[in-house]
Write a protein that holds these residues in place. Sequence first.
Motif, PDB file in Angstrom:
ATOM      1  N   UNK A  89     -34.886  53.961 -54.378  1.00 43.99           N
ATOM      2  CA  UNK A  89     -34.441  52.609 -54.728  1.00 43.99           C
ATOM      3  C   UNK A  89     -33.020  52.366 -54.230  1.00 43.99           C
ATOM      4  N   UNK A  90     -32.137  53.320 -54.471  1.00 46.48           N
ATOM      5  CA  UNK A  90     -30.745  53.176 -54.017  1.00 46.48           C
ATOM      6  C   UNK A  90     -30.704  53.065 -52.497  1.00 46.48           C
ATOM      7  N   UNK A  91     -31.489  53.885 -51.807  1.00 44.71           N
ATOM      8  CA  UNK A  91     -31.509  53.831 -50.343  1.00 44.71           C
ATOM      9  C   UNK A  91     -32.006  52.477 -49.838  1.00 44.71           C
ATOM     10  N   UNK A  92     -33.072  51.963 -50.424  1.00 43.45           N
ATOM     11  CA  UNK A  92     -33.604  50.659 -50.008  1.00 43.45           C
ATOM     12  C   UNK A  92     -32.555  49.575 -50.237  1.00 43.45           C
ATOM     13  N   UNK A  93     -31.885  49.631 -51.358  1.00 40.60           N
ATOM     14  CA  UNK A  93     -30.881  48.613 -51.669  1.00 40.60           C
ATOM     15  C   UNK A  93     -29.702  48.704 -50.700  1.00 40.60           C
ATOM     16  N   UNK A  94     -29.265  49.915 -50.361  1.00 38.09           N
ATOM     17  CA  UNK A  94     -28.206  50.031 -49.351  1.00 38.09           C
ATOM     18  C   UNK A  94     -28.680  49.491 -48.002  1.00 38.09           C
ATOM     19  N   UNK A  95     -29.935  49.719 -47.661  1.00 36.17           N
ATOM     20  CA  UNK A  95     -30.459  49.161 -46.413  1.00 36.17           C
ATOM     21  C   UNK A  95     -30.523  47.641 -46.486  1.00 36.17           C
ATOM     22  N   UNK A  96     -30.774  47.084 -47.654  1.00 37.39           N
ATOM     23  CA  UNK A  96     -30.809  45.626 -47.750  1.00 37.39           C
ATOM     24  C   UNK A  96     -29.424  45.027 -47.541  1.00 37.39           C
ATOM     25  N   UNK A  97     -28.364  45.796 -47.805  1.00 34.29           N
ATOM     26  CA  UNK A  97     -27.013  45.304 -47.533  1.00 34.29           C
ATOM     27  C   UNK A  97     -26.763  45.157 -46.033  1.00 34.29           C
ATOM     28  N   UNK A  98     -27.439  45.948 -45.228  1.00 39.22           N
ATOM     29  CA  UNK A  98     -27.254  45.845 -43.783  1.00 39.22           C
ATOM     30  C   UNK A  98     -28.101  44.739 -43.174  1.00 39.22           C
ATOM     31  N   UNK A  99     -29.055  44.201 -43.942  1.00 39.49           N
ATOM     32  CA  UNK A  99     -29.944  43.164 -43.429  1.00 39.49           C
ATOM     33  C   UNK A  99     -29.219  41.824 -43.356  1.00 39.49           C
ATOM     34  N   UNK A 100     -29.876  40.818 -42.830  1.00 42.82           N
ATOM     35  CA  UNK A 100     -29.208  39.555 -42.582  1.00 42.82           C
ATOM     36  C   UNK A 100     -29.363  38.487 -43.633  1.00 42.82           C
ATOM     37  N   UNK A 101     -30.160  38.697 -44.672  1.00 41.85           N
ATOM     38  CA  UNK A 101     -30.372  37.651 -45.669  1.00 41.85           C
ATOM     39  C   UNK A 101     -29.385  37.768 -46.819  1.00 41.85           C
ATOM     40  N   UNK A 102     -28.760  36.662 -47.183  1.00 44.31           N
ATOM     41  CA  UNK A 102     -27.814  36.684 -48.295  1.00 44.31           C
ATOM     42  C   UNK A 102     -28.480  37.116 -49.590  1.00 44.31           C
ATOM     43  N   UNK A 103     -29.742  36.714 -49.809  1.00 46.26           N
ATOM     44  CA  UNK A 103     -30.395  37.098 -51.061  1.00 46.26           C
ATOM     45  C   UNK A 103     -30.473  38.617 -51.166  1.00 46.26           C
ATOM     46  N   UNK A 104     -30.695  39.287 -50.034  1.00 45.67           N
ATOM     47  CA  UNK A 104     -30.708  40.742 -50.052  1.00 45.67           C
ATOM     48  C   UNK A 104     -29.342  41.284 -50.447  1.00 45.67           C
ATOM     49  N   UNK A 105     -28.299  40.766 -49.825  1.00 48.68           N
ATOM     50  CA  UNK A 105     -26.952  41.280 -50.088  1.00 48.68           C
ATOM     51  C   UNK A 105     -26.523  41.028 -51.528  1.00 48.68           C
ATOM     52  N   UNK A 106     -26.715  39.814 -52.005  1.00 49.00           N
ATOM     53  CA  UNK A 106     -26.263  39.500 -53.362  1.00 49.00           C
ATOM     54  C   UNK A 106     -27.100  40.194 -54.426  1.00 49.00           C
ATOM     55  N   UNK A 107     -28.407  40.226 -54.251  1.00 54.09           N
ATOM     56  CA  UNK A 107     -29.227  40.923 -55.240  1.00 54.09           C
ATOM     57  C   UNK A 107     -28.957  42.415 -55.182  1.00 54.09           C
ATOM     58  N   UNK A 108     -28.650  42.932 -53.984  1.00 54.53           N
ATOM     59  CA  UNK A 108     -28.313  44.355 -53.845  1.00 54.53           C
ATOM     60  C   UNK A 108     -27.042  44.683 -54.619  1.00 54.53           C
ATOM     61  N   UNK A 109     -26.034  43.837 -54.462  1.00 52.57           N
ATOM     62  CA  UNK A 109     -24.778  44.065 -55.199  1.00 52.57           C
ATOM     63  C   UNK A 109     -25.026  44.072 -56.707  1.00 52.57           C
ATOM     64  N   UNK A 110     -25.840  43.143 -57.173  1.00 49.14           N
ATOM     65  CA  UNK A 110     -26.133  43.078 -58.602  1.00 49.14           C
ATOM     66  C   UNK A 110     -26.925  44.296 -59.071  1.00 49.14           C
ATOM     67  N   UNK A 111     -27.905  44.719 -58.294  1.00 48.01           N
ATOM     68  CA  UNK A 111     -28.681  45.905 -58.654  1.00 48.01           C
ATOM     69  C   UNK A 111     -27.782  47.132 -58.734  1.00 48.01           C
ATOM     70  N   UNK A 112     -26.958  47.346 -57.712  1.00 45.25           N
ATOM     71  CA  UNK A 112     -26.086  48.529 -57.712  1.00 45.25           C
ATOM     72  C   UNK A 112     -25.114  48.495 -58.889  1.00 45.25           C
ATOM     73  N   UNK A 113     -24.580  47.325 -59.173  1.00 44.69           N
ATOM     74  CA  UNK A 113     -23.620  47.191 -60.274  1.00 44.69           C
ATOM     75  C   UNK A 113     -24.276  47.409 -61.631  1.00 44.69           C
TER      76      UNK A 113
END
Length: 126
Positions: A89-113
């Motif tokens: 899960x952590x790996x997928x979320x870090x990979x979503x930070x490298x992707x181009x969609x804002x929803x991925x980046x923002x939801x990733x930040x919230x999940x990690x936090x």
Amino acid sequence: MPLPKPPEDSGYSPVHADELARAHGATEADLAEAKAFGEDLTKHHAWGLPFNGYANAAGYGYVQEPTLAVAQDGWDSHEAFERLSVGAQIAVVYHSLERGHDIDRESARNFLKHEHGIIIHGNQPY
């Protein structure tokens, strides 16, 4: 409704995402599991969905809302995400930070936090 566009490259490499995931306990098996899940996200056009459960609630901020993670073909990306190991899960979320969609980046930040106590600020490179 049209399918989401494929993500653009943000300039961060998958290798960097893997290094960050390893730093937070992901094993090689977790990384392989995460890669397979990423392929499923691509197959089901679901990279832009809040598969980790966090979604923007119409201006009210990010909330835990897994029902928004169902792809157009009916695949429940959140349900599949929940079955992954913690390291994957952590790996997928870090990979979503490298992707181009804002929803991925923002939801990733919230999940990690909220799930792991890892804080990434605004536009700070992770």
